[in-house]
Structures are given as C-alpha cells and as structure tokens.
Write a protein that holds these residues in place. Structure first.
Motif, PDB file in Angstrom:
ATOM      1  N   LEU A   1       3.540  11.760 -12.301  1.00 31.46           N
ATOM      2  CA  LEU A   1       4.249  11.122 -11.198  1.00 31.46           C
ATOM      3  C   LEU A   1       5.478  11.949 -10.845  1.00 31.46           C
ATOM      4  CD1 LEU A   1       4.036   7.432 -12.452  1.00 31.46           C
ATOM      5  CD2 LEU A   1       2.764   8.447 -10.578  1.00 31.46           C
ATOM      6  N   PRO A   2       5.945  11.862  -9.615  1.00 35.65           N
ATOM      7  CA  PRO A   2       7.119  12.652  -9.231  1.00 35.65           C
ATOM      8  C   PRO A   2       8.387  12.122  -9.902  1.00 35.65           C
ATOM      9  CG  PRO A   2       6.439  11.236  -7.434  1.00 35.65           C
ATOM     10  CD  PRO A   2       5.401  11.105  -8.498  1.00 35.65           C
ATOM     11  N   THR A   3       9.326  13.020 -10.119  1.00 33.47           N
ATOM     12  CA  THR A   3      10.602  12.602 -10.690  1.00 33.47           C
ATOM     13  C   THR A   3      11.462  11.980  -9.600  1.00 33.47           C
ATOM     14  OG1 THR A   3      11.523  14.780 -10.287  1.00 33.47           O
ATOM     15  CG2 THR A   3      10.574  14.382 -12.469  1.00 33.47           C
ATOM     16  N   GLY A   4      12.190  10.955  -9.966  1.00 36.17           N
ATOM     17  CA  GLY A   4      13.057  10.273  -9.005  1.00 36.17           C
ATOM     18  C   GLY A   4      12.312   9.433  -7.992  1.00 36.17           C
ATOM     19  N   TRP A   5      11.086   9.073  -8.285  1.00 33.10           N
ATOM     20  CA  TRP A   5      10.282   8.254  -7.375  1.00 33.10           C
ATOM     21  C   TRP A   5      10.854   6.843  -7.369  1.00 33.10           C
ATOM     22  CZ3 TRP A   5       5.132   5.665  -8.672  1.00 33.10           C
ATOM     23  CH2 TRP A   5       4.480   5.275  -7.499  1.00 33.10           C
ATOM     24  N   PRO A   6      11.206   6.255  -6.224  1.00 30.66           N
ATOM     25  CA  PRO A   6      11.906   4.969  -6.202  1.00 30.66           C
ATOM     26  C   PRO A   6      11.084   3.780  -6.694  1.00 30.66           C
ATOM     27  CG  PRO A   6      11.474   5.725  -3.970  1.00 30.66           C
ATOM     28  CD  PRO A   6      11.052   6.823  -4.889  1.00 30.66           C
ATOM     29  N   TRP A   7       9.770   3.878  -6.687  1.00 37.92           N
ATOM     30  CA  TRP A   7       8.952   2.725  -7.101  1.00 37.92           C
ATOM     31  C   TRP A   7       8.291   2.965  -8.455  1.00 37.92           C
ATOM     32  CZ3 TRP A   7       8.351   4.910  -2.162  1.00 37.92           C
ATOM     33  CH2 TRP A   7       9.109   4.262  -1.193  1.00 37.92           C
ATOM     34  N   GLU A   8       8.876   3.857  -9.241  1.00 36.22           N
ATOM     35  CA  GLU A   8       8.314   4.182 -10.545  1.00 36.22           C
ATOM     36  C   GLU A   8       8.318   2.981 -11.482  1.00 36.22           C
ATOM     37  OE1 GLU A   8       9.048   7.264 -14.256  1.00 36.22           O
ATOM     38  OE2 GLU A   8      10.390   7.281 -12.538  1.00 36.22           O
ATOM     39  N   THR A   9       9.396   2.216 -11.494  1.00 32.69           N
ATOM     40  CA  THR A   9       9.465   1.074 -12.415  1.00 32.69           C
ATOM     41  C   THR A   9       8.449   0.004 -12.038  1.00 32.69           C
ATOM     42  OG1 THR A   9      11.244   0.126 -11.088  1.00 32.69           O
ATOM     43  CG2 THR A   9      11.880   1.430 -13.015  1.00 32.69           C
ATOM     44  N   ALA A  10       8.269  -0.256 -10.756  1.00 33.60           N
ATOM     45  CA  ALA A  10       7.289  -1.257 -10.329  1.00 33.60           C
ATOM     46  C   ALA A  10       5.873  -0.786 -10.650  1.00 33.60           C
ATOM     47  CB  ALA A  10       7.429  -1.542  -8.837  1.00 33.60           C
ATOM     48  N   TRP A  11       5.584   0.486 -10.396  1.00 37.21           N
ATOM     49  CA  TRP A  11       4.254   1.008 -10.671  1.00 37.21           C
ATOM     50  C   TRP A  11       3.975   1.027 -12.169  1.00 37.21           C
ATOM     51  CZ3 TRP A  11       1.379   4.803 -12.967  1.00 37.21           C
ATOM     52  CH2 TRP A  11       0.089   4.975 -12.461  1.00 37.21           C
TER      53      TRP A  11
ATOM     54  N   ARG B   1       0.828  -1.208   0.000  1.00 40.60           N
ATOM     55  CA  ARG B   1       0.000   0.000   0.000  1.00 40.60           C
ATOM     56  C   ARG B   1       0.860   1.253   0.000  1.00 40.60           C
ATOM     57  NH1 ARG B   1      -3.180  -2.775   3.809  1.00 40.60           N
ATOM     58  NH2 ARG B   1      -2.164  -1.628   5.465  1.00 40.60           N
ATOM     59  N   ARG B   2       1.928   1.243   0.786  1.00 39.04           N
ATOM     60  CA  ARG B   2       2.789   2.419   0.888  1.00 39.04           C
ATOM     61  C   ARG B   2       3.545   2.683  -0.413  1.00 39.04           C
ATOM     62  NH1 ARG B   2       6.080   0.734   4.559  1.00 39.04           N
ATOM     63  NH2 ARG B   2       7.905   0.518   3.264  1.00 39.04           N
ATOM     64  N   LYS B   3       3.952   1.618  -1.111  1.00 39.21           N
ATOM     65  CA  LYS B   3       4.793   1.799  -2.297  1.00 39.21           C
ATOM     66  C   LYS B   3       4.010   1.884  -3.603  1.00 39.21           C
ATOM     67  CE  LYS B   3       8.905  -0.324  -0.367  1.00 39.21           C
ATOM     68  NZ  LYS B   3       9.921  -1.369  -0.515  1.00 39.21           N
ATOM     69  N   LEU B   4       2.876   1.207  -3.703  1.00 32.71           N
ATOM     70  CA  LEU B   4       2.157   1.163  -4.974  1.00 32.71           C
ATOM     71  C   LEU B   4       0.829   1.915  -4.975  1.00 32.71           C
ATOM     72  CD1 LEU B   4       2.542  -2.490  -6.276  1.00 32.71           C
ATOM     73  CD2 LEU B   4       3.654  -0.434  -7.103  1.00 32.71           C
ATOM     74  N   ILE B   5       0.079   1.800  -3.908  1.00 31.22           N
ATOM     75  CA  ILE B   5      -1.281   2.332  -3.915  1.00 31.22           C
ATOM     76  C   ILE B   5      -1.316   3.795  -3.508  1.00 31.22           C
ATOM     77  CG2 ILE B   5      -3.572   2.053  -2.897  1.00 31.22           C
ATOM     78  CD1 ILE B   5      -2.911  -0.961  -2.721  1.00 31.22           C
ATOM     79  N   THR B   6      -0.563   4.178  -2.513  1.00 32.93           N
ATOM     80  CA  THR B   6      -0.505   5.575  -2.090  1.00 32.93           C
ATOM     81  C   THR B   6       0.506   6.287  -2.980  1.00 32.93           C
ATOM     82  OG1 THR B   6      -0.919   4.816   0.143  1.00 32.93           O
ATOM     83  CG2 THR B   6      -0.225   7.094  -0.104  1.00 32.93           C
ATOM     84  N   VAL B   7       0.041   6.714  -4.136  1.00 29.47           N
ATOM     85  CA  VAL B   7       0.922   7.284  -5.149  1.00 29.47           C
ATOM     86  C   VAL B   7       0.956   8.806  -5.006  1.00 29.47           C
ATOM     87  CG1 VAL B   7       1.340   7.493  -7.626  1.00 29.47           C
ATOM     88  CG2 VAL B   7       0.365   5.405  -6.703  1.00 29.47           C
ATOM     89  N   PRO B   8       2.125   9.404  -4.857  1.00 27.85           N
ATOM     90  CA  PRO B   8       2.219  10.866  -4.778  1.00 27.85           C
ATOM     91  C   PRO B   8       2.168  11.474  -6.185  1.00 27.85           C
ATOM     92  CG  PRO B   8       4.376   9.909  -4.520  1.00 27.85           C
ATOM     93  CD  PRO B   8       3.412   8.768  -4.642  1.00 27.85           C
TER      94      PRO B   8
END
Length: 154
Positions: A130-140, A109-116
């Motif tokens: 999506l934000p730049t440099g977001w660490p879970w961008e590739t997974a999302w 939930r913290r990494k995929l669902i609650t998307v900033p």
C-alpha cells in the motif's frame, strides 16, 4: 405541529422573524392518534427518508443503466446492484469509521475498493504494498483485519 430548535440560524436580512430560534414542521397522518403519537409518526417518516437515500444512491450508480429493454436482463442487473450495494455498505460498516458508515457507495468505492496498491510475490507468498501516507489506510486495515482475522493459537 412539531417545534424543532434551529441549528443554524441565519443572519437577519433586514426583515425580522416571528420565531427567532425555532422551526415548525407540520405533520399529517391518517393513523389513529391512540396507535401512533406525533413522535412515533416522526420516527416512521424519518425511516422513509433513509430508503429515499438508498434509492437515490442506487439510481446514481448501478441503476443508471436501466432499462435495457429485456426484462430478465433488468431483473438480473437489479439483483446484482442490490447485492453490490449491500456488500459495499457492510464493508464500510466493518471499517468502524463513522465517516464511511454514512458515506455514499461512490465514496466507499473511491476510498476502500479502488486501492492504489501493487501485489508482489516473495517466497511463494503474496504481499500487498500500500502507498505510504495513504489517508484511508486505517479504515482499509480495519476492514482487512476484520475479514481475514488470524486464527488464535491454543
């Protein structure tokens, strides 16, 4: 008794050990040895350990709100919690990320669902920024591309 190699041997604390590099686990079962040998019994036990992790994960999230005192409300809440758990685990598996496939639902939930992110419209189309440099961008992005695959042209 099953002998397992010690993966993280501890330092000697002054008293020597009898077996330096092996751990021993006792296995008790009432199943006939002709039907289930030691290795199969260990695999069965490990499958039970998985369901214990699922129970702990559900108790730490949605099932923490039970009981409400109304049987039908508890039943509905349990069904919704199980559906949400299964959908969250499926989403983590679709990301093709080994870390998220083994993560708890709170982590997913913290990494995929609650998307900033923010939604903008342009030319009657929705755009997700999506934000730049977001660490879970590739997974999302992998999850998004799996779920919303573009139709192939013929």
């Amino acid at each position: 008794v099953r002998r397992i190699p010690e993966l993280n041997p501890s330092k000697d604390s002054g008293q020597g050990t009898l077996f330096d590099s092996w751990r021993f686990h006792a296995v008790f079962t009432t199943t006939d040895a002709a039907l289930l040998d030691t290795v199969a019994a260990d695999k069965t036990h490990r499958r039970h350990a998985i369901i214990e992790n699922v129970n702990a994960d559900l108790k730490a999230s949605a099932l923490a709100h039970l009981p409400s005192g109304v049987f039908n409300a508890n039943a509905a809440w349990l069904v919704c919690a199980a559906m949400a758990f299964n959908l969250t685990r499926a989403a983590a598996t679709l990301t093709k990320s080994a870390d998220l496939a083994r993560a708890t639902t709170a982590t997913i939930r913290r990494k995929l669902i609650t998307v900033p992110a923010r939604i903008a419209t342009s030319a009657r189309r929705l755009k997700l920024h999506l934000p730049t440099g977001w660490p879970w961008e590739t997974a999302w992005t992998a999850l998004y591309n799996t779920l919303f695959a573009r139709p192939t042209t013929v």
